[in-house]
Structure formats: C-alpha cells, structure tokens
Design an enzyme around this catalytic site. Structure first.
Site, PDB file in Angstrom:
ATOM      1  N   LYS A  72     -11.032  -5.211  -6.907  1.00 48.14           N
ATOM      2  CA  LYS A  72     -12.420  -5.417  -6.445  1.00 48.14           C
ATOM      3  C   LYS A  72     -13.449  -4.917  -7.454  1.00 48.14           C
ATOM      4  CE  LYS A  72     -11.248  -4.900  -1.496  1.00 48.14           C
ATOM      5  NZ  LYS A  72      -9.890  -4.322  -1.504  1.00 48.14           N
ATOM      6  N   LEU A  73     -13.480  -5.526  -8.636  1.00 45.49           N
ATOM      7  CA  LEU A  73     -14.404  -5.055  -9.669  1.00 45.49           C
ATOM      8  C   LEU A  73     -15.861  -5.301  -9.274  1.00 45.49           C
ATOM      9  CD1 LEU A  73     -11.653  -5.199 -11.183  1.00 45.49           C
ATOM     10  CD2 LEU A  73     -12.943  -5.784 -13.232  1.00 45.49           C
ATOM     11  N   HIS A  74     -16.724  -4.357  -9.643  1.00 42.08           N
ATOM     12  CA  HIS A  74     -18.158  -4.458  -9.346  1.00 42.08           C
ATOM     13  C   HIS A  74     -18.890  -3.561 -10.334  1.00 42.08           C
ATOM     14  CE1 HIS A  74     -21.496  -4.208  -5.999  1.00 42.08           C
ATOM     15  NE2 HIS A  74     -21.928  -4.684  -7.140  1.00 42.08           N
ATOM     16  N   ASP A  75     -19.454  -4.166 -11.396  1.00 36.75           N
ATOM     17  CA  ASP A  75     -20.130  -3.384 -12.438  1.00 36.75           C
ATOM     18  C   ASP A  75     -21.057  -4.335 -13.187  1.00 36.75           C
ATOM     19  OD1 ASP A  75     -20.746  -1.384 -14.412  1.00 36.75           O
ATOM     20  OD2 ASP A  75     -18.782  -0.480 -14.071  1.00 36.75           O
ATOM     21  N   ILE A  76     -21.639  -3.890 -14.279  1.00 35.90           N
ATOM     22  CA  ILE A  76     -22.516  -4.794 -15.025  1.00 35.90           C
ATOM     23  C   ILE A  76     -21.649  -5.907 -15.636  1.00 35.90           C
ATOM     24  CG2 ILE A  76     -24.291  -3.048 -15.479  1.00 35.90           C
ATOM     25  CD1 ILE A  76     -23.175  -2.825 -18.353  1.00 35.90           C
ATOM     26  N   PRO A  77     -22.237  -7.098 -15.826  1.00 38.19           N
ATOM     27  CA  PRO A  77     -21.428  -8.250 -16.266  1.00 38.19           C
ATOM     28  C   PRO A  77     -20.594  -7.977 -17.516  1.00 38.19           C
ATOM     29  CG  PRO A  77     -23.588  -8.993 -15.562  1.00 38.19           C
ATOM     30  CD  PRO A  77     -23.628  -7.490 -15.507  1.00 38.19           C
ATOM     31  N   THR A 126     -14.495  -6.131   5.619  1.00 38.36           N
ATOM     32  CA  THR A 126     -14.364  -6.220   7.084  1.00 38.36           C
ATOM     33  C   THR A 126     -14.679  -4.877   7.755  1.00 38.36           C
ATOM     34  OG1 THR A 126     -11.991  -5.988   6.705  1.00 38.36           O
ATOM     35  CG2 THR A 126     -12.782  -8.175   7.260  1.00 38.36           C
ATOM     36  N   THR A 180     -19.275  -5.225 -18.683  1.00 36.75           N
ATOM     37  CA  THR A 180     -18.130  -4.354 -18.390  1.00 36.75           C
ATOM     38  C   THR A 180     -17.059  -5.120 -17.615  1.00 36.75           C
ATOM     39  OG1 THR A 180     -19.567  -2.429 -18.377  1.00 36.75           O
ATOM     40  CG2 THR A 180     -17.467  -2.195 -17.242  1.00 36.75           C
ATOM     41  N   ASP A 240      -5.572  -6.263  -6.519  1.00 38.15           N
ATOM     42  CA  ASP A 240      -6.759  -6.132  -5.657  1.00 38.15           C
ATOM     43  C   ASP A 240      -7.577  -4.918  -6.082  1.00 38.15           C
ATOM     44  OD1 ASP A 240      -8.503  -6.197  -3.483  1.00 38.15           O
ATOM     45  OD2 ASP A 240      -7.060  -5.359  -2.073  1.00 38.15           O
ATOM     46  N   LYS A 285       0.646  -7.726  -3.035  1.00 41.38           N
ATOM     47  CA  LYS A 285      -0.689  -7.258  -3.403  1.00 41.38           C
ATOM     48  C   LYS A 285      -0.596  -5.807  -3.831  1.00 41.38           C
ATOM     49  CE  LYS A 285      -4.124  -6.143  -0.347  1.00 41.38           C
ATOM     50  NZ  LYS A 285      -4.734  -4.880  -0.799  1.00 41.38           N
ATOM     51  N   ARG A 292      -2.176  -9.640  12.510  1.00 38.90           N
ATOM     52  CA  ARG A 292      -1.287  -8.888  13.398  1.00 38.90           C
ATOM     53  C   ARG A 292      -0.474  -9.868  14.244  1.00 38.90           C
ATOM     54  NH1 ARG A 292      -2.324  -5.725  10.269  1.00 38.90           N
ATOM     55  NH2 ARG A 292      -3.095  -3.590  10.477  1.00 38.90           N
ATOM     56  N   ASP A 346       0.845  -1.197   0.000  1.00 36.37           N
ATOM     57  CA  ASP A 346       0.000   0.000   0.000  1.00 36.37           C
ATOM     58  C   ASP A 346       0.877   1.244   0.000  1.00 36.37           C
ATOM     59  OD1 ASP A 346      -2.387  -1.479  -0.003  1.00 36.37           O
ATOM     60  OD2 ASP A 346      -2.290  -1.747   2.157  1.00 36.37           O
ATOM     61  N   GLY A 359      -0.060  -6.145   5.670  1.00 38.06           N
ATOM     62  CA  GLY A 359       0.424  -4.835   5.244  1.00 38.06           C
ATOM     63  C   GLY A 359       1.373  -4.240   6.254  1.00 38.06           C
ATOM     64  N   ARG A 360       0.840  -3.330   7.074  1.00 39.03           N
ATOM     65  CA  ARG A 360       1.677  -2.556   7.991  1.00 39.03           C
ATOM     66  C   ARG A 360       2.578  -3.354   8.928  1.00 39.03           C
ATOM     67  NH1 ARG A 360      -3.474   0.964   9.286  1.00 39.03           N
ATOM     68  NH2 ARG A 360      -4.294  -1.060   8.655  1.00 39.03           N
TER      69      ARG A 360
HETATM   70  O1  C5P Z   1      -1.852  -2.881   6.890  1.00 39.63           O
HETATM   71  P1  C5P Z   1      -2.833  -4.017   6.942  1.00 39.63           P
HETATM   72  O2  C5P Z   1      -2.202  -5.342   7.329  1.00 39.63           O
HETATM   73  O3  C5P Z   1      -4.060  -3.696   7.782  1.00 39.63           O
HETATM   74  O4  C5P Z   1      -3.310  -4.178   5.424  1.00 39.63           O
HETATM   75  C1  C5P Z   1      -4.338  -5.056   5.032  1.00 39.63           C
HETATM   76  C2  C5P Z   1      -4.579  -4.957   3.552  1.00 39.63           C
HETATM   77  O5  C5P Z   1      -5.683  -5.779   3.209  1.00 39.63           O
HETATM   78  C3  C5P Z   1      -4.910  -3.566   3.048  1.00 39.63           C
HETATM   79  O6  C5P Z   1      -4.376  -3.462   1.719  1.00 39.63           O
HETATM   80  C4  C5P Z   1      -6.419  -3.554   3.023  1.00 39.63           C
HETATM   81  O7  C5P Z   1      -6.930  -2.673   2.046  1.00 39.63           O
HETATM   82  C5  C5P Z   1      -6.717  -4.992   2.628  1.00 39.63           C
HETATM   83  N1  C5P Z   1      -8.055  -5.471   3.010  1.00 39.63           N
HETATM   84  C6  C5P Z   1      -8.496  -5.501   4.323  1.00 39.63           C
HETATM   85  N2  C5P Z   1      -9.752  -5.975   4.620  1.00 39.63           N
HETATM   86  C7  C5P Z   1     -10.544  -6.412   3.637  1.00 39.63           C
HETATM   87  C8  C5P Z   1     -10.111  -6.396   2.311  1.00 39.63           C
HETATM   88  C9  C5P Z   1      -8.846  -5.914   2.030  1.00 39.63           C
HETATM   89  O8  C5P Z   1      -7.767  -5.136   5.232  1.00 39.63           O
HETATM   90  N3  C5P Z   1     -11.742  -6.901   3.930  1.00 39.63           N
END
Ligand code: C5P
Length: 249
Positions: free
Chosen positions: A62-67, A135, A69, A60, A33, A197, A10, A226-227
């Site tokens: 996350k597509l969401h549109d008419i089929p 989430t 497209t 990542d 990702k 985490r 990210d 991520g972080r």
């Molecule tokens: O930094 P962190 O570990 O929280 O990053 C989680 C990654 O997963 C981010 O890129 C976030 O956009 C993605 N993500 C998420 N929850 C979801 C879908 C994607 O945390 N339901």
C-alpha cells in the site's frame, strides 16, 4: 478474466509462513498475499522464496508517498517479479501514474514473463491496484477526522475512477462494493476483495463481509482470505472450500 482465491499469509515470520504453506505440497499452489508484517520482518527474500516455490504473489505494501519516491520504490518491487502490487488511491492520479511507470521501468531485460492470467494485461509487468477507502474507515471518521464531506461510497467510486484514469488495473475494495466499482469503471477493471467469511463462521474484526459464493455473484475477481483458511483446523480443506464456492468448481 482470471479469477482466483488469494490466501493472506499474515504470519510473523518466514518459518510460520513456510510451515503453513508446506501443507499444500502436491496440491494446487495457492496465490498468496504478503503484507507489511511479513515483508518488514523478512525483507525481499521471502518474496523470492515464495516465487521460487511457484506461488503467485500479491505484495500488499500500500505505497503512499510523493510520486518520485513511489516511482523509484515500484522499480525495485517490479524486479521481484511479484504478480500484484498496490498503492493508496489517496496519493493522487499523478502518484498512481508514477507508480505504474516505475513498475514498467523496473522490468529488466530478460526478466521472466509473469503469467498472462495473473501478471498484468500482457504478462510483462505486475498488476497494479489501488486501495480506495480502507474497510476500517467509517464514513463518520472520514468526514469528521479527514474532513472529506462526500459519502463513503462516492469517494470509493471517485477513487476507483481516478485509478482507472491513471491506467491502473483495478482496486482493493469490500466485496459488497465490487458491483458499484464495476458499474463505474467497467467489467474489466479488477476488484480484489478481502472481508470474506464462510456462512457458518465468525466475522472476527471484519465488518463488511460476505461469503466466497456471494463475492462471485457480485463480481469480485480475486477474493483475499486470511483467518478462515490460516486459522482453520484443516487449512487445505478450507482453501478447497473457498475455491469450490468462489470458482464454482
Ligand atoms: O483474516 P482476514 O480474512 O480478515 O484477512 C484479510 C486480509 O485482507 C488481511 O491481510 C487484511 O490486512 C487485508 N485487508 C482487509 N481490508 C482491507 C484491505 C486489506 O481486510 N480493506
């Protein structure tokens, strides 16, 4: 079945992303990702560059549109040889089927085979997974704002079953939901789970979280981190810790 740790890159731009990954030179090549921020900033070239450097890529968007497209957009993404792409299950079974068709149609003759372990059932197309409920969506908001009367776990299971019926390979969900999805859709249906985490670290803005080791026990196939890695003082050591805890190696 393949299991792996995916680093959520990210970053705001190419320089930051590549600078971060340079630290992994000579190391195990992480699965990465690429999300909307980096893709919208840099376009398809950042995907090509990471693939050239040997990283498996989960795109990542996350597509969401008419089929129609979504089908045509997936043709384009498939030609990038990414390893995983995704859609929102809320787009309906018809939209998810169209996405899968687009992915298959987008493979040009002579396209490189994507790795057997990471690139689809037989390596001939990217894996396609669906986001069930984000989430960040609470049951209360889902019911009050979206007028979905069912409980959130029931919608997650139903959306996962819809994805399976459409022929998709799995879903993105919280690691805490992985066992529920596997019970409803079978052990081979992939669960890709952010919200990871370390036991001794801050949760940041994530709510439904668990550790890499617990995610393995619950049945996640791919954890997205991520972080805990990107913001660590030593990202390579943090990545190794994820691998060690999640893959038990
Ligand atoms: O930094 P962190 O570990 O929280 O990053 C989680 C990654 O997963 C981010 O890129 C976030 O956009 C993605 N993500 C998420 N929850 C979801 C879908 C994607 O945390 N339901």
């Amino acid at each position: 079945m393949a299991k792996d740790v995916i680093i959520a890159c990210d970053f705001a731009g190419r320089q930051q992303a590549l600078g971060f990954l340079d630290a992994f030179e000579g190391h195990r090549k992480p699965f990465v990702k690429i999300g909307m921020e980096l893709f919208y900033a840099e376009g398809p070239e950042i995907v090509r560059e990471l693939k050239r450097r040997g990283h498996p890529v989960f795109l990542d968007l996350k597509l969401h549109d008419i089929p129609n497209t979504v089908r045509k957009a997936m043709r384009v993404l498939s030609a990038l040889d990414v390893d995983i792409v995704n859609v929102h299950a809320a787009g309906t079974i018809e939209m998810m089927r169209a996405a899968l068709e687009g992915l298959i149609e987008g493979r040009k003759p002579g396209s490189p085979k994507i790795s057997d372990l990471r690139g689809g059932p037989d390596g001939t197309r990217p894996l396609l997974i669906a986001v069930t409920q984000l989430t960040s969506t609470s049951e209360e908001r889902m019911q009050k704002e979206l007028l979905i009367g069912a409980g959130i776990n029931d919608t997650i299971v139903k959306y996962a079953q819809n994805a399976r019926e459409a022929g998709l390979d799995g879903v993105v969900c919280s690691p805490l939901e992985a066992a529920m999805v596997k019970a409803a859709c079978g052990p081979d249906f992939l669960t890709v789970t952010p919200g990871i985490r370390f036991a001794d670290a801050a949760a940041d803005d994530q709510v439904r979280i668990t550790t890499p080791a617990r995610a393995r026990e619950i049945g996640s196939d791919y954890i997205v981190v991520g972080r805990p890695v990107t913001a660590a003082p030593d990202p390579v050591a943090a990545y190794d810790r994820c691998i060690q805890e999640f893959l038990n190696q």
